[in-house]
Design an enzyme around this catalytic site. Structure first.
Site: not given
Ligand code: ADP
Ligand code: MG
Length: 398
Positions: A38, A377
């Protein structure tokens, strides 16, 4: 979908740019960062803003601290240090999200410099999207850049609320995620194959239902396949199985009844009596699973069948490992799928924390796939067709 992105005409020099990044990195028990994906994903946005001589103020959450508890392990220090080391970009890390010291640091921040505020979730106001907290954060910027796709399914202060107060743009990562996933939903090259695995049906049901109407073929593996195997009338022994989801599983399968070969569940499986590195395994047809054993991976015939279908596809989406890949005896399915998907001419789109962990573990680089999403998610909800709050704020006319 038109996205408001940062672009060359935007006046950035000397501007205070608040950037919501997703620095929610996986860490081990000792607080050591185990994966820097990330950081790498959002570096282009940060570097661009530095080059444009903006004054860059980074915001992120990290983990799930208990409200108003400053859990030492979840402070952003390690993240800031790691980012600086990898990209040779100095980051001044603040010990707070707001207050006198933060005010001062931002006033003193020079063009092209970067500071990172403390974990936004140290304040319970963050998740409530509290107007006062949001306003304080927003007061630190002249404009707002959201680059946190991984948090885009949440409407919190630091990633969504701020957009009420400042001109808002998508960073390069958020832009790329939205573009790739929108194209996948709207204009996929066919055949489109959706491969789903992982532990439970619950988290995947929305996306499964959505793809039943979209994909040419749905391939099911992992723990959630057990519920479908059970709903098909077979005994799954001692396996992970959500028996309360039996009717749901039956309904989904019935929806595909006219389309043989459109919804596939494993025909053979790897079973064992224990989850361990030295577990003894057997390969069995799904008809033959005895009461005392667990299904822990897809079997060789299923792997072969799934790979054949994947090889004929033009687009493949993969979320969720088809086996308990963390243990070598049950890793073959996941390993084979990862290898089968790598370096294909086909469009290959992957996402999910464990899926991404698995491809790394088995030695693949992200370049071998068309797109590896930074959202777990968030990607699932996007693929369910939901409008994500963190996406909405960069797509509205403003
Ligand atoms: P992702 O994070 O990629 O979306 P999930 O979180 O849904 O994936 O599921 C990943 C987990 O599912 C892994 O820990 C894996 O070991 C587990 N899993 C896969 N197959 C099985 C199985 N047959 N039985 C139990 N757990 C399984
Ligand atoms: Mg997971």
């Amino acid at each position: 979908m038109s996205i408001r992105t940062i672009h060359d005409q935007l006046e950035l020099k000397g501007k205070r740019v608040l950037v919501r990044v997703d620095f929610n990195l996986p860490m081990d028990e000792n607080g050591k960062i185990t994966d820097t994906t990330r950081l790498e994903a959002t570096e282009p946005t940060i570097r661009y803003l530095i080059q444009k001589e903006a004054r860059v103020i980074l915001l992120s959450h990290l983990g799930r601290p208990k409200p108003n508890e400053h859990d030492e392990r979840l402070k952003m220090d390690e993240v800031a240090k790691t980012f600086s080391q990898i990209f040779k970009i100095p980051i001044k890390k603040m010990d707070k999200c707001f207050g006198k010291e933060v005010d001062q640091a931002i006033t003193n921040l020079k063009n092209g410099e970067v500071i990172l505020l403390e974990n936004t979730r140290f304040h319970c106001e963050e998740e409530k999207n509290d107007p006062q907290f949001t306003k304080t954060l927003a007061s630190y910027g002249d404009l707002f850049v959201n680059d946190a796709f991984g948090a885009a399914h949440r409407a919190h202060s630091s990633n969504v609320g701020i957009a009420d107060f400042l001109p808002t743009y998508a960073g390069f990562l958020l832009e790329k995620e939205i573009k790739v996933l929108t194209a996948l939903l709207e204009t996929p090259e066919r055949p489109l194959v959706f491969l789903v695995g992982g532990a439970k049906i619950d988290t995947k049901i929305g996306v499964l239902e959505h793809f039943l109407g979209k994909a040419d073929t749905v391939l099911v593996g992992g723990g959630l396949a057990n519920t479908f195997i059970h709903a098909s009338g077979y005994d799954v022994g001692n396996s992970l199985c959500e028996k309360d989801k039996e009717n749901l599983a039956k309904r989904l399968m019935a929806e595909c009844v006219d389309f043989h070969e459109r919804f596939l569940i494993p025909t053979d499986v790897i079973v064992s009596d224990k989850i361990a590195e030295d577990a003894k395994t057997f390969t069995l047809a799904i008809e033959n699973v005895p009461k005392d054993l667990k299904i822990l991976d897809i079997g060789p015939k299923t792997i072969e069948k799934y790979l054949q279908i994947i090889q004929k596809a033009k687009t493949v989406v993969w979320n969720g490992p088809p086996g308990l890949y963390e243990f070598t005896p049950f890793a073959r399915g996941t390993k084979s799928i990862a290898k089968g998907l790598s370096n294909l001419q086909t469009t290959t789109i992957l996402g999910g924390g464990d899926t991404v962990d698995a491809i790394r573990k088995f030695g693949h680089s992200f370049k071998e796939f068309s797109h590896v999403s930074t959202g777990g998610g968030a990607m699932l909800e996007f693929l369910e067709g939901k409008e994500l709050p963190g996406v909405k704020i960069v797509t509205m006319a403003k």
